[in-house]
Design an enzyme around this catalytic site. Structure first.
Site, mmCIF file in Angstrom:
data_model
loop_
_atom_site.group_PDB
_atom_site.id
_atom_site.type_symbol
_atom_site.label_atom_id
_atom_site.label_comp_id
_atom_site.label_asym_id
_atom_site.label_seq_id
_atom_site.Cartn_x
_atom_site.Cartn_y
_atom_site.Cartn_z
ATOM 1 N N CYS A 10 0.793 -1.168 0.068
ATOM 2 C CA CYS A 10 -0.108 0.029 -0.212
ATOM 3 C C CYS A 10 0.803 1.423 -0.043
ATOM 4 O O CYS A 10 1.982 1.135 -0.507
ATOM 5 C CB CYS A 10 -0.864 0.043 1.273
ATOM 6 S SG CYS A 10 -0.139 0.070 2.933
ATOM 7 N N ARG A 16 -3.316 -0.516 5.241
ATOM 8 C CA ARG A 16 -3.992 -1.682 4.562
ATOM 9 C C ARG A 16 -3.188 -2.930 4.360
ATOM 10 O O ARG A 16 -3.583 -4.068 4.297
ATOM 11 C CB ARG A 16 -4.405 -1.178 3.155
ATOM 12 C CG ARG A 16 -5.526 -0.054 3.271
ATOM 13 C CD ARG A 16 -5.596 0.816 1.411
ATOM 14 N NE ARG A 16 -4.377 1.619 1.669
ATOM 15 C CZ ARG A 16 -4.198 2.332 0.548
ATOM 16 N NH1 ARG A 16 -4.931 2.319 -0.444
ATOM 17 N NH2 ARG A 16 -3.271 3.122 0.776
ATOM 18 N N SER A 17 -1.706 -2.555 3.812
ATOM 19 C CA SER A 17 -1.147 -3.847 3.425
ATOM 20 C C SER A 17 -0.546 -4.658 4.851
ATOM 21 O O SER A 17 -0.725 -5.672 4.678
ATOM 22 C CB SER A 17 0.354 -3.522 2.776
ATOM 23 O OG SER A 17 1.221 -2.613 3.392
ATOM 24 N N ASP A 126 -8.131 3.984 1.071
ATOM 25 C CA ASP A 126 -6.999 4.259 2.179
ATOM 26 C C ASP A 126 -7.909 4.770 3.350
ATOM 27 O O ASP A 126 -8.713 5.903 3.263
ATOM 28 C CB ASP A 126 -6.332 5.600 1.571
ATOM 29 C CG ASP A 126 -5.231 6.140 2.477
ATOM 30 O OD1 ASP A 126 -5.236 5.556 3.705
ATOM 31 O OD2 ASP A 126 -4.365 6.713 2.082
HETATM 32 P P1 4NP Z 1 -1.952 2.763 3.767
HETATM 33 O O1 4NP Z 1 -2.368 3.866 4.818
HETATM 34 O O2 4NP Z 1 -1.203 3.223 2.876
HETATM 35 O O3 4NP Z 1 -2.953 1.835 3.953
HETATM 36 O O4 4NP Z 1 -0.850 2.229 5.031
HETATM 37 C C1 4NP Z 1 -1.846 5.410 4.719
HETATM 38 C C2 4NP Z 1 -0.824 5.533 5.763
HETATM 39 C C3 4NP Z 1 -0.360 6.786 5.952
HETATM 40 C C4 4NP Z 1 -0.447 7.818 4.919
HETATM 41 C C5 4NP Z 1 -1.200 7.679 4.184
HETATM 42 C C6 4NP Z 1 -1.989 6.346 3.906
HETATM 43 N N1 4NP Z 1 0.363 8.884 5.116
HETATM 44 O O5 4NP Z 1 -0.055 10.086 4.435
HETATM 45 O O6 4NP Z 1 0.950 9.124 6.153
#
Ligand code: 4NP
Length: 158
Positions: A10, A16-17, A126
């Protein structure tokens, strides 16, 4: 069944991952396949490298019996294409980022994780900037696709 090494990807590798990592790892163990299926996860971005999963993801997963506490974020690297037979992105943007670092001759499966799910969604949304419900929805999609992926890996190649 042929040995498989699966990498879930992700953006941050904290929502998610790691959820997919924990759910699929549990499913693999429940089916007695831990010796033939390796599971890992990574993010396309480096913001959260070394961090544990987001506490909202960990709590939502724990409510369904999945442990995420042992996981730590890392960034996806081109070396991953030498090691993983299946590299599965949570959304189209992650998939684009992965294609940008993939060697032209990658012989494994690079695609969207939800291609293995039976649902209308194609991407795992997300949940980072949303509420708790988003994490439950991620789990619903991830459980669905995990079952489909496991069945696919168990199919006898012909
Ligand atoms: P992920 O979610 O891609 O599912 O781990 C996110 C985690 C952090 C951020 C964005 C999405 N961020 O902008 O810090």
């Amino acid at each position: 069944m042929k040995k498989a090494r699966v990498l879930f990807v992700c953006l941050g590798n904290i929502c998610r991952s790691p959820t997919a990592h924990g759910v699929f790892e549990t499913l693999v163990a429940q089916h007695g396949l831990a010796s033939v299926v390796d599971v890992d996860s990574a993010g396309t971005a480096a913001y959260h490298v070394g961090n544990p999963p987001d506490s909202r993801a960990t709590s939502a997963a724990a409510e369904r019996g999945y442990q995420l506490d042992h996981l730590r974020a890392r960034q996806a690297v081109s070396q991953d294409f030498s090691e993983f037979t299946h590299i599965l992105a949570m959304d189209e943007e992650n998939l684009r980022e992965l294609k940008a670092i993939a060697p032209a001759n990658y012989a494994g499966h690079l695609g969207l994780f939800l291609d293995f799910a039976q649902c209308v969604e194609r991407e795992v949304p997300d949940p980072y900037y949303g509420g708790e419900a988003g994490f439950g929805h991620v789990l619903d999609l991830v459980e669905n696709a995990s079952m489909g992926l496991l069945l696919k890996l168990q199919q006898v190649p012909r």
